[in-house]
Design a protein around this motif. Structure first.
Motif, short mmCIF file in Angstrom:
data_model
loop_
_atom_site.label_atom_id
_atom_site.label_comp_id
_atom_site.label_asym_id
_atom_site.label_seq_id
_atom_site.Cartn_x
_atom_site.Cartn_y
_atom_site.Cartn_z
N LYS A 16 56.48 4.19 -30.43
CA LYS A 16 57.79 3.71 -30.85
C LYS A 16 58.62 3.21 -29.67
O LYS A 16 59.28 2.17 -29.76
N TYR A 17 58.57 3.91 -28.54
CA TYR A 17 59.43 3.56 -27.41
C TYR A 17 58.71 2.75 -26.32
O TYR A 17 59.37 2.03 -25.58
N TYR A 18 57.39 2.87 -26.24
CA TYR A 18 56.68 2.19 -25.15
C TYR A 18 55.55 1.28 -25.62
O TYR A 18 54.92 0.61 -24.81
N GLY A 19 55.29 1.25 -26.90
CA GLY A 19 54.20 0.43 -27.41
C GLY A 19 52.86 1.13 -27.27
O GLY A 19 52.76 2.24 -26.76
N GLN A 20 51.82 0.45 -27.75
CA GLN A 20 50.49 1.06 -27.71
C GLN A 20 50.02 1.27 -26.28
O GLN A 20 50.21 0.40 -25.42
N ARG A 21 49.43 2.40 -26.03
CA ARG A 21 48.99 2.78 -24.70
C ARG A 21 47.64 2.13 -24.40
O ARG A 21 46.77 2.07 -25.27
N PRO A 22 47.43 1.64 -23.17
CA PRO A 22 46.14 1.02 -22.83
C PRO A 22 44.98 1.99 -23.04
O PRO A 22 45.11 3.20 -22.81
N SER A 23 43.85 1.47 -23.46
CA SER A 23 42.69 2.31 -23.75
C SER A 23 42.17 3.01 -22.50
O SER A 23 41.52 4.06 -22.60
N SER A 24 42.45 2.46 -21.32
CA SER A 24 41.97 3.05 -20.07
C SER A 24 42.81 4.25 -19.63
O SER A 24 42.41 4.99 -18.73
N HIS A 25 43.97 4.46 -20.26
CA HIS A 25 44.86 5.56 -19.89
C HIS A 25 44.48 6.83 -20.64
O HIS A 25 43.91 6.77 -21.74
N PRO A 26 44.81 7.99 -20.10
CA PRO A 26 44.60 9.22 -20.86
C PRO A 26 45.54 9.28 -22.05
O PRO A 26 46.54 8.54 -22.12
N GLY A 27 45.24 10.16 -23.00
CA GLY A 27 46.13 10.34 -24.14
C GLY A 27 47.44 10.99 -23.71
O GLY A 27 47.59 11.44 -22.57
N VAL A 28 48.38 11.07 -24.64
CA VAL A 28 49.70 11.63 -24.33
C VAL A 28 49.85 13.07 -24.81
O VAL A 28 50.94 13.64 -24.74
N GLY A 29 48.76 13.69 -25.27
CA GLY A 29 48.84 15.00 -25.90
C GLY A 29 48.74 16.18 -24.95
O GLY A 29 48.06 17.17 -25.25
N TYR A 30 49.41 16.12 -23.81
CA TYR A 30 49.36 17.25 -22.86
C TYR A 30 49.89 18.53 -23.51
O TYR A 30 49.30 19.60 -23.37
N PHE A 31 51.02 18.41 -24.22
CA PHE A 31 51.59 19.59 -24.86
C PHE A 31 50.62 20.17 -25.88
O PHE A 31 50.36 21.38 -25.91
N THR A 32 50.08 19.31 -26.75
CA THR A 32 49.20 19.79 -27.81
C THR A 32 47.95 20.45 -27.24
O THR A 32 47.50 21.48 -27.75
N CYS A 33 47.38 19.88 -26.20
CA CYS A 33 46.17 20.45 -25.59
C CYS A 33 46.47 21.87 -25.08
O CYS A 33 45.69 22.80 -25.32
N GLY A 34 47.60 22.05 -24.43
CA GLY A 34 47.98 23.38 -23.95
C GLY A 34 48.29 24.32 -25.10
O GLY A 34 47.88 25.49 -25.09
N PHE A 35 49.02 23.81 -26.10
CA PHE A 35 49.33 24.62 -27.28
C PHE A 35 48.05 25.16 -27.91
O PHE A 35 47.96 26.35 -28.26
N LEU A 36 47.06 24.30 -28.06
CA LEU A 36 45.80 24.70 -28.67
C LEU A 36 45.08 25.77 -27.84
O LEU A 36 44.59 26.76 -28.39
N CYS A 37 45.01 25.57 -26.53
CA CYS A 37 44.34 26.55 -25.68
C CYS A 37 44.97 27.92 -25.83
O CYS A 37 44.28 28.93 -26.01
N GLY A 38 46.29 27.98 -25.77
CA GLY A 38 46.98 29.27 -25.88
C GLY A 38 46.83 29.88 -27.26
O GLY A 38 46.61 31.09 -27.39
N ALA A 39 46.95 29.07 -28.31
CA ALA A 39 46.83 29.57 -29.67
C ALA A 39 45.43 30.10 -29.94
O ALA A 39 45.26 31.15 -30.57
#
Length: 413
Positions: A117-140
């Motif tokens: 919404k704010y930055y447009g589609q992320r380039p395919s060569s970049h990592p995903g934006v789910g840092y929070f979710t990845c950590g949330f999942l590990c802890g849960a």
């Protein structure tokens, strides 16, 4: 099982599983993540963003599951999925997770949608934006299988922000890491629950917001849709952990001026969030129908109503104690951000109220400008920043530096 995150009147914040929660805008969530990512390779994003979420979700679900002795593993997984949606982070599936790890999927993703919404589609060569979710999942997952914090690690393999059909996270048992525990409720400050005659309307504003009972479970996408935008019931300690970690690394990783740069990220991020949050709330049908009739037209009444929004959103008790045309004095009582800082690092030589000061600076400018936007978006926020003029804040008293109060003076010239 019903998910209830209680609003604690004696703390003026939400809580679930003994973790404080607050209502946070999509705008702030993604703006801070973008600013941290812009620090580049100088900062280990995984340790700052992902691990911060991991220790919080582990603490929360460990506390909750200890009181639910008869919940099966499958019931625990389903509960975590529902909780994730309830907080507005998206629609999560943990069917592919076992005690050895596996993969989890999002078919809708708050962070990815906000990024696009704010930055447009992320380039395919970049990592995903789910840092929070990845950590949330590990802890849960650590809590689900009752193993120590730091047992699981993870990485994102797909992300909706890059145009992919879903966001996927690979979770695995890695080298056991010792992670610092969550600050939880931190160093608490007592709140005087008495209500003055002048504060009666402010209390009604707080109650009206609390009575909204916002939840992503009302949406098929697991998103909290209110005030024409999306919100999260976020961990109050998430951005506190991020800021403290960045400050501790600033001089070493960023060089001279590093601390000032981190301060600027949070101060300016909070100011911009004030324009976005106040713009959405004050121009909503909810405000016009439920709140406007309680608020007088003078500046002090406007200030008090806006501060009551922050109280209702779970940021502690925000009160205007003095107000004139050029100076406004605000007390923030039991600020969950300050509570976390004190638990994490103890007293400091300088106050750390960057978020609080930045938000109050934005609030002052908003009330002075009294905008009537047709659309509250990034362009509106930029226009408010450009029109700010000489508005600043100073922390007159700070619990961080040993005072028993948190008092900020906002100066409007």
């Amino acid at each position: 099982m019903e998910i209830i995150d209680t609003y604690l009147e004696d703390k003026s914040t939400y809580q679930f599983g003994r973790e404080p929660l607050l209502i946070q805008s999509e705008f702030f969530n993604i703006k801070i993540q973008k600013a941290v990512e812009n620090l580049g390779r100088k900062i280990n994003l995984k340790s700052v963003l992902m691990v911060s979420a991991q220790v919080l979700s582990y603490n929360q679900f460990s506390n909750f599951f200890k009181d639910q002795h008869k919940m099966s593993v499958e019931d625990r997984k389903k509960f975590v999925e529902n909780y994730y949606a309830h907080c507005g982070f998206g629609k999560l599936s943990m069917r592919g997770i076992s005690n050895k790890g596996g993969h989890a999927d999002l078919i809708s993703d708050h962070y990815a949608a906000a990024w696009v919404k704010y930055y447009g589609q992320r380039p395919s060569s970049h990592p995903g934006v789910g840092y929070f979710t990845c950590g949330f999942l590990c802890g849960a997952i650590e809590a689900i299988f009752d193993v120590p914090s730091g047992t699981f690690d993870g990485k994102q393999s797909m992300c909706i922000s890059k145009g992919e059909s879903n966001s996927r996270f690979e979770i695995f048992r890695g080298l056991r890491r010792k992670l610092n525990p969550s600050p939880a409720f931190g160093k608490q400050q007592a709140i005087d629950e008495s209500i003055s005659e002048n504060g009666l309307n402010n209390q009604k504003v707080v109650e009206a917001i609390r009575n909204l009972h916002v939840t992503g479970l009302a949406s098929e996408k697991g998103l909290i849709e209110a005030f024409d935008t999306t919100w999260t019931k976020h961990y109050a300690n998430y951005h506190s952990l991020i800021m403290i970690k960045l400050l501790m690394k600033a001089d070493q990783k960023l060089g001279k001026g590093g601390v000032g740069h981190i301060k600027k990220i949070f101060k300016e991020g909070a100011e911009r969030n004030a324009y976005f949050t106040l713009g959405k709330v004050l121009n909503s049908s909810f405000w016009k129908e439920k709140i406007a009739g309680l608020v007088d037209s003078d500046a002090n009444s406007q200030w008090s109503a806006c501060l009551a929004v922050m109280t209702g959103f779970g940021y502690g008790k925000w009160e205007l104690t003095e107000g004139s045309s050029t100076e406004y004095k605000v007390n923030v009582i039991n600020n969950p951000l300050t509570n976390a800082y004190l638990k994490l690092v103890g007293n400091t030589k300088a106050p750390l109220g960057y978020y609080t000061g930045g938000f109050l600076t934005g609030l002052a400018n908003y009330i002075r400008q009294n905008p009537k936007p047709t659309d509250v978006d990034a362009e509106f926020v930029n226009e408010m920043v450009a029109a700010k003029g000489d508005v600043s804040y100073k922390e007159e008293q700070s619990r961080m530096t040993g005072s028993d109060k948190e008092t900020l003076m906002i100066l409007v010239h």
